[in-house]
Design an enzyme around this catalytic site. Structure first.
Site, short mmCIF file in Angstrom:
data_model
loop_
_atom_site.label_atom_id
_atom_site.label_comp_id
_atom_site.label_asym_id
_atom_site.label_seq_id
_atom_site.Cartn_x
_atom_site.Cartn_y
_atom_site.Cartn_z
N GLU A 143 0.81 -1.21 0.00
CA GLU A 143 0.00 0.00 0.00
C GLU A 143 0.85 1.27 0.00
O GLU A 143 1.84 1.37 0.72
CB GLU A 143 -0.93 0.03 1.22
CG GLU A 143 -0.22 0.14 2.55
CD GLU A 143 -1.18 0.35 3.72
OE1 GLU A 143 -2.13 1.13 3.59
OE2 GLU A 143 -0.93 -0.26 4.77
N ASP A 178 -5.73 2.34 0.07
CA ASP A 178 -6.25 2.98 1.27
C ASP A 178 -6.82 4.34 0.88
O ASP A 178 -6.08 5.25 0.50
CB ASP A 178 -5.14 3.12 2.31
CG ASP A 178 -5.65 3.60 3.66
OD1 ASP A 178 -6.31 4.67 3.69
OD2 ASP A 178 -5.38 2.94 4.67
N GLN A 204 -8.95 -0.02 2.16
CA GLN A 204 -9.11 0.43 3.54
C GLN A 204 -9.73 1.82 3.55
O GLN A 204 -9.59 2.58 2.59
CB GLN A 204 -7.77 0.43 4.29
CG GLN A 204 -7.25 -0.98 4.56
CD GLN A 204 -5.95 -0.97 5.33
OE1 GLN A 204 -5.10 -0.11 5.15
NE2 GLN A 204 -5.77 -1.97 6.19
N GLU A 240 -10.02 0.98 8.92
CA GLU A 240 -8.78 1.35 9.61
C GLU A 240 -8.84 2.83 9.97
O GLU A 240 -8.11 3.65 9.43
CB GLU A 240 -7.56 1.05 8.72
CG GLU A 240 -6.25 1.12 9.50
CD GLU A 240 -5.03 0.99 8.62
OE1 GLU A 240 -4.06 0.36 9.06
OE2 GLU A 240 -5.04 1.52 7.49
#
Length: 258
Positions: A143, A178, A204, A240
């Protein structure tokens, strides 16, 4: 509606680690993720997963000394052997936990290391880990992370990550996207997800600013969740984020989707 996994490093942190599995299941989550399982016996974690009917969705490769500020070692030329041992450890845990994907954190580039050397080390480590994990039926993901939260982190953009993956040349290497990090670094969320959907294995979420739950900031999460459904995204969405006023108090966004 996407499949949501509770990130136990961020959610239910008022509970002891093993109690977070129970809390996540009671809140309606079907999967969990967290930074690292390595401080606990894999069999003990598996027992808690099974007791709650939870899927182990994701955890990271060993990322160095987290307490000392390290955020991965994959771009560190002097830590290659440590990185490779960590891949073996991750395979042992993933096998017991039934986890089908593991995330690699690139790390903060040491000041004494050139960009070119860090780049080459990261590519070599990704190639090694992807092959070794693939032999065990585990997908490697990596990521990009924003440089505001982690200054000096070596992997920061979607295009940069995909170019690294191309250079590594493995079909067992995909992107963890993310949304919070990418909103900060590049924006253009929905088109980017659509363009690269085939190479995104995990998503995420957190809102911006503040990294709190969806609905507390500028990101239009109802639109993005509907967008993922339209695109047919079949992977997990990891929650998250840092709850603004407690995990349970901040789950209204999820209740509204059900």
């Amino acid at each position: 509606m996407p499949k949501f996994a509770a990130n136990l490093s961020m959610l239910f942190t008022e509970e002891a680690f093993f109690d977070r599995f129970d809390a996540a299941a009671k809140a309606g989550f079907k999967g969990v993720e967290y930074l690292s399982p390595y401080d606990h016996a894999a069999a003990d974690i598996k027992a808690r997963l099974d007791a709650n009917g939870l899927t182990q969705v994701l955890f990271n490769l060993p990322a160095g000394d987290w307490g000392a500020g390290e955020r991965g070692i994959a771009c560190h030329p002097d830590r290659v052997e440590e990185f490779r041992r960590g891949v073996d450890t991750a395979i042992e845990y993933a096998t017991v936990l039934g986890c089908k994907q593991v995330n690699c954190l690139a790390g903060i580039k040491p000041e004494s290391v050139s960009d070119a050397e860090a780049h080459g080390t990261l590519v070599d480590n990704l190639r090694f880990a992807a092959e070794k994990l693939g032999e065990n039926g585990i997908l490697l993901i990596a990521e990009p992370i924003n440089t505001r939260d982690i200054p000096g982190f070596f992997l920061n953009y979607s295009a940069q990550a995909l170019a690294l993956f191309d250079e590594a040349g493995s079909n067992n290497l995909k992107l963890q996207y993310d949304i919070y990090h990418m909103q900060i670094m590049e924006g253009d969320l929905a088109p980017t997800i659509e363009q690269h959907l085939a190479r995104i294995a995990h998503i995420q979420i957190a809102d911006n600013p503040g990294r709190h739950e969806p609905g507390t900031g500028e990101i239009n999460y109802p639109f993005l969740f509907a967008h993922l459904d339209r695109l047919g995204y079949a992977g997990w969405v990891g929650c998250e984020y840092k709850p603004l006023a407690g995990t349970r108090e901040g789950l209204g966004w999820l209740d509204n989707l059900r």
